[in-house]
Structure formats: C-alpha cells, structure tokens
Design a protein around this motif. Structure first.
Motif, PDB file in Angstrom:
ATOM      1  N   ILE A 169       2.184  95.104  10.490  1.00  0.00           N
ATOM      2  CA  ILE A 169       2.955  93.922  10.848  1.00  0.00           C
ATOM      3  C   ILE A 169       2.079  92.672  10.684  1.00  0.00           C
ATOM      4  O   ILE A 169       2.508  91.662  10.112  1.00  0.00           O
ATOM      5  N   ASP A 170       0.839  92.774  11.170  1.00  0.00           N
ATOM      6  CA  ASP A 170      -0.094  91.642  11.027  1.00  0.00           C
ATOM      7  C   ASP A 170      -0.369  91.344   9.561  1.00  0.00           C
ATOM      8  O   ASP A 170      -0.465  90.167   9.158  1.00  0.00           O
ATOM      9  N   MET A 171      -0.490  92.394   8.749  1.00  0.00           N
ATOM     10  CA  MET A 171      -0.765  92.214   7.328  1.00  0.00           C
ATOM     11  C   MET A 171       0.393  91.516   6.626  1.00  0.00           C
ATOM     12  O   MET A 171       0.195  90.582   5.825  1.00  0.00           O
ATOM     13  N   LEU A 172       1.608  91.932   6.933  1.00  0.00           N
ATOM     14  CA  LEU A 172       2.786  91.311   6.327  1.00  0.00           C
ATOM     15  C   LEU A 172       2.923  89.856   6.761  1.00  0.00           C
ATOM     16  O   LEU A 172       3.293  88.990   5.961  1.00  0.00           O
ATOM     17  N   ASN A 173       2.616  89.582   8.025  1.00  0.00           N
ATOM     18  CA  ASN A 173       2.659  88.195   8.490  1.00  0.00           C
ATOM     19  C   ASN A 173       1.593  87.343   7.796  1.00  0.00           C
ATOM     20  O   ASN A 173       1.810  86.148   7.550  1.00  0.00           O
ATOM     21  N   ARG A 174       0.462  87.942   7.484  1.00  0.00           N
ATOM     22  CA  ARG A 174      -0.560  87.212   6.724  1.00  0.00           C
ATOM     23  C   ARG A 174      -0.036  86.804   5.356  1.00  0.00           C
ATOM     24  O   ARG A 174      -0.285  85.696   4.878  1.00  0.00           O
ATOM     25  N   VAL A 175       0.679  87.718   4.709  1.00  0.00           N
ATOM     26  CA  VAL A 175       1.243  87.413   3.394  1.00  0.00           C
ATOM     27  C   VAL A 175       2.171  86.209   3.496  1.00  0.00           C
ATOM     28  O   VAL A 175       2.195  85.343   2.610  1.00  0.00           O
ATOM     29  N   ILE A 176       2.915  86.144   4.574  1.00  0.00           N
ATOM     30  CA  ILE A 176       3.893  85.067   4.750  1.00  0.00           C
ATOM     31  C   ILE A 176       3.229  83.748   5.135  1.00  0.00           C
ATOM     32  O   ILE A 176       3.624  82.676   4.657  1.00  0.00           O
ATOM     33  N   GLU A 177       2.190  83.821   5.992  1.00  0.00           N
ATOM     34  CA  GLU A 177       1.688  82.609   6.640  1.00  0.00           C
ATOM     35  C   GLU A 177       0.297  82.161   6.210  1.00  0.00           C
ATOM     36  O   GLU A 177      -0.027  80.978   6.338  1.00  0.00           O
ATOM     37  N   ASP A 178      -0.544  83.072   5.722  1.00  0.00           N
ATOM     38  CA  ASP A 178      -1.945  82.736   5.495  1.00  0.00           C
ATOM     39  C   ASP A 178      -2.120  81.990   4.169  1.00  0.00           C
ATOM     40  O   ASP A 178      -1.809  82.535   3.098  1.00  0.00           O
ATOM     41  N   PRO A 179      -2.636  80.770   4.196  1.00  0.00           N
ATOM     42  CA  PRO A 179      -2.835  80.021   2.945  1.00  0.00           C
ATOM     43  C   PRO A 179      -3.822  80.701   1.995  1.00  0.00           C
ATOM     44  O   PRO A 179      -3.770  80.445   0.786  1.00  0.00           O
ATOM     45  N   LYS A 180      -4.699  81.569   2.515  1.00  0.00           N
ATOM     46  CA  LYS A 180      -5.631  82.273   1.630  1.00  0.00           C
ATOM     47  C   LYS A 180      -4.895  83.190   0.661  1.00  0.00           C
ATOM     48  O   LYS A 180      -5.300  83.359  -0.489  1.00  0.00           O
ATOM     49  N   ILE A 181      -3.810  83.820   1.146  1.00  0.00           N
ATOM     50  CA  ILE A 181      -3.023  84.697   0.278  1.00  0.00           C
ATOM     51  C   ILE A 181      -2.323  83.873  -0.801  1.00  0.00           C
ATOM     52  O   ILE A 181      -2.340  84.226  -1.989  1.00  0.00           O
ATOM     53  N   LYS A 182      -1.736  82.762  -0.390  1.00  0.00           N
ATOM     54  CA  LYS A 182      -1.076  81.889  -1.368  1.00  0.00           C
ATOM     55  C   LYS A 182      -2.082  81.368  -2.382  1.00  0.00           C
ATOM     56  O   LYS A 182      -1.807  81.355  -3.593  1.00  0.00           O
ATOM     57  N   ASP A 183      -3.243  80.958  -1.923  1.00  0.00           N
ATOM     58  CA  ASP A 183      -4.266  80.431  -2.826  1.00  0.00           C
ATOM     59  C   ASP A 183      -4.698  81.483  -3.839  1.00  0.00           C
ATOM     60  O   ASP A 183      -4.917  81.178  -5.014  1.00  0.00           O
ATOM     61  N   LEU A 184      -4.833  82.741  -3.376  1.00  0.00           N
ATOM     62  CA  LEU A 184      -5.251  83.816  -4.280  1.00  0.00           C
ATOM     63  C   LEU A 184      -4.222  83.993  -5.395  1.00  0.00           C
ATOM     64  O   LEU A 184      -4.569  84.070  -6.577  1.00  0.00           O
ATOM     65  N   VAL A 185      -2.954  84.062  -5.014  1.00  0.00           N
ATOM     66  CA  VAL A 185      -1.890  84.254  -6.005  1.00  0.00           C
ATOM     67  C   VAL A 185      -1.812  83.073  -6.958  1.00  0.00           C
ATOM     68  O   VAL A 185      -1.725  83.245  -8.187  1.00  0.00           O
ATOM     69  N   MET A 186      -1.890  81.865  -6.430  1.00  0.00           N
ATOM     70  CA  MET A 186      -1.772  80.684  -7.282  1.00  0.00           C
ATOM     71  C   MET A 186      -2.986  80.535  -8.190  1.00  0.00           C
ATOM     72  O   MET A 186      -2.867  80.080  -9.336  1.00  0.00           O
ATOM     73  N   ARG A 187      -4.159  80.925  -7.705  1.00  0.00           N
ATOM     74  CA  ARG A 187      -5.369  80.824  -8.526  1.00  0.00           C
ATOM     75  C   ARG A 187      -5.304  81.779  -9.714  1.00  0.00           C
ATOM     76  O   ARG A 187      -5.736  81.427 -10.824  1.00  0.00           O
ATOM     77  N   ILE A 188      -4.749  82.958  -9.510  1.00  0.00           N
ATOM     78  CA  ILE A 188      -4.699  83.952 -10.589  1.00  0.00           C
ATOM     79  C   ILE A 188      -3.518  83.711 -11.518  1.00  0.00           C
ATOM     80  O   ILE A 188      -3.646  83.761 -12.742  1.00  0.00           O
ATOM     81  N   PHE A 189      -2.346  83.436 -10.929  1.00  0.00           N
ATOM     82  CA  PHE A 189      -1.126  83.396 -11.731  1.00  0.00           C
ATOM     83  C   PHE A 189      -0.560  81.990 -11.923  1.00  0.00           C
ATOM     84  O   PHE A 189       0.245  81.773 -12.835  1.00  0.00           O
ATOM     85  N   ALA A 190      -0.925  81.053 -11.038  1.00  0.00           N
ATOM     86  CA  ALA A 190      -0.333  79.704 -11.068  1.00  0.00           C
ATOM     87  C   ALA A 190       1.182  79.795 -11.115  1.00  0.00           C
ATOM     88  O   ALA A 190       1.854  79.060 -11.859  1.00  0.00           O
ATOM     89  N   SER A 191       1.726  80.713 -10.304  1.00  0.00           N
ATOM     90  CA  SER A 191       3.169  80.943 -10.319  1.00  0.00           C
ATOM     91  C   SER A 191       3.708  80.963  -8.897  1.00  0.00           C
ATOM     92  O   SER A 191       3.424  81.890  -8.132  1.00  0.00           O
ATOM     93  N   ARG A 192       4.498  79.965  -8.562  1.00  0.00           N
ATOM     94  CA  ARG A 192       5.118  79.931  -7.239  1.00  0.00           C
ATOM     95  C   ARG A 192       6.159  81.043  -7.118  1.00  0.00           C
ATOM     96  O   ARG A 192       6.393  81.573  -6.025  1.00  0.00           O
ATOM     97  N   ALA A 193       6.806  81.422  -8.235  1.00  0.00           N
ATOM     98  CA  ALA A 193       7.825  82.474  -8.189  1.00  0.00           C
ATOM     99  C   ALA A 193       7.216  83.811  -7.759  1.00  0.00           C
ATOM    100  O   ALA A 193       7.819  84.544  -6.972  1.00  0.00           O
ATOM    101  N   ILE A 194       6.037  84.122  -8.283  1.00  0.00           N
ATOM    102  CA  ILE A 194       5.387  85.374  -7.899  1.00  0.00           C
ATOM    103  C   ILE A 194       5.054  85.363  -6.413  1.00  0.00           C
ATOM    104  O   ILE A 194       5.300  86.344  -5.698  1.00  0.00           O
TER     105      ILE A 194
END
Length: 222
Positions: A169-194
């Motif tokens: 549950i904590d892990m899933l909430n991190r995906v939703i809320e943690d800017p580090k997860i968003k930064d990782l995805v955007m740094r690799i893919f530069a895709s908001r859709a992903i």
C-alpha cells in the motif's frame, strides 16, 4: 523473442545479457498494445531503476530486477543485464521442487502492475536454489495506454485473494505521490502519458485491495 540477445562478459568475467537497439523487432506489435514510441532496451533499464527506487531489494542488496545498465558493444547501444548464475526459468525451477519466496511473489505481482508488464510468463522470470525471484525481459512494459493489451501472470495463481500488505500500500502511494517516481519516469521517457497511466494502475490496485485481480480483472474491466 522480440529482441536479439547475446551473452557478453567483462574483463573480470562477470556476464551480462546484452540487447541492442538495432536488434529490436515487433515494435509495431507492441505499439498496438500501448508501448508506443519507446525502445525495449530503455524499458529494461527503467524497470531496474524503478525496482531499486521502490526498495524492492533484500537485506543483501539483491534487487528483484537484476542490475541493468546502458552499454555500447561493437558500436551498438543497448541494455546489459547482469546474468544470474545458478538460476532457472520459473517452470524449470518448479519442476526441481524449488518454491519461490512468498514475499517476493507478492512483490513481483505489485511491481509488474506498477510498470505495466505485459509479458511476464514462465520464461521471463527465474528462481535460484533459495527461491529468490528474478524478473527479466522487461522490455514490454511502461505502456502509455491501459486498455486492450495482454496480461500474463506467472505468479497470479500463487498470490491468492490476500489483501494488500501495508508495505505494498505504501509502495503504491509512493507511485501516486512521490515526486522522485515522477522524476524517474520523466527523466527516462519524457512522457507524461506513461507516468499518468502508471498512477492510474496504482490507484486501481489500491481500490481493489487484492493481489490476484491485478492480473486478470484489470484486463477485463478496461
């Protein structure tokens, strides 16, 4: 497979599975299932980095996805994943009476939901003699849409109807809320859709609060 692979070795003798960008195929087939405008070798690297960021490692530092890096071999760029010695494809390991670690089974189910893995079958997961799970071949992941692509669950029959553990549950909430997860995805893919679709899957899993439907209900209701 959908990617040309070869075993390479460093001067120290460490072995890696190398997948070159030029050796990729079936990208049109993947695009029809939501993996669009991406290279498989990039997804392989992203899966390792995501597993590490989410803390999916044991006390010895072994990450659920073997270490995967970008590498150039004979002027070809691609991904290089550490080869796991003394491990077997899931189905072979089961025939050897090896039982996967129960906590890692659930880790694998949640992780594949998070990255949107669409190709997790017996050949794309390995077990060692201690029952440790290694998730390999992560190219078919990080889709930018969430409908009408295939889900395969090598572990779905093992997870049962158990409610989500607090750590997941904590892990899933991190995906939703943690800017580090968003930064990782955007740094690799530069895709908001992903990123947005990853968040959508995490929210759905929290709503369902169960492991088993992650594999099948998702496919049936979207």
């Amino acid at each position: 497979g959908i990617n040309k692979t070869e075993i390479i070795a460093t001067e120290s003798g460490k072995k890696f599975v190398f997948k070159s960008k030029s050796g990729e195929s079936a990208l049109g087939w993947l695009s029809s299932r939501g993996v669009k405008g991406q290279y498989l070798y990039t997804n392989e690297i992203a899966a390792y980095q995501m597993a590490k960021e989410l803390g999916l490692a044991d006390k010895n530092g072994r990450v659920l996805v073997p270490r995967t890096i970008i590498k150039i071999v004979d002027e070809e760029i691609g991904s290089a994943q550490e080869y796991v010695d003394n491990s077997w494809p899931y189905e072979t390991a089961v025939r050897k009476k090896i039982t996967p670690q129960a906590d890692q089974v659930l880790d694998a189910a949640i992780f594949d939901l998070i990255i949107g893995s669409g190709d997790r079958h017996d050949g794309n997961s390995r077990l060692d003699s201690d029952g440790n799970i290694y998730l390999i071949d992560n190219g078919f992941s990080f889709p930018c849409v969430t409908n009408r692509y295939d889900w395969f669950g090598a572990y779905s029959d093992l997870t049962g109807q158990k409610k989500l553990q607090q750590r997941h549950i904590d892990m899933l909430n991190r995906v939703i809320e943690d800017p580090k997860i968003k930064d990782l995805v955007m740094r690799i893919f530069a895709s908001r859709a992903i990123y947005n679709n990853m968040v959508e899957r995490a929210k759905w899993a929290l709503q369902e609060n169960s492991y088993l439907p992650v594999w099948w209900t998702w496919k049936e209701t979207h």
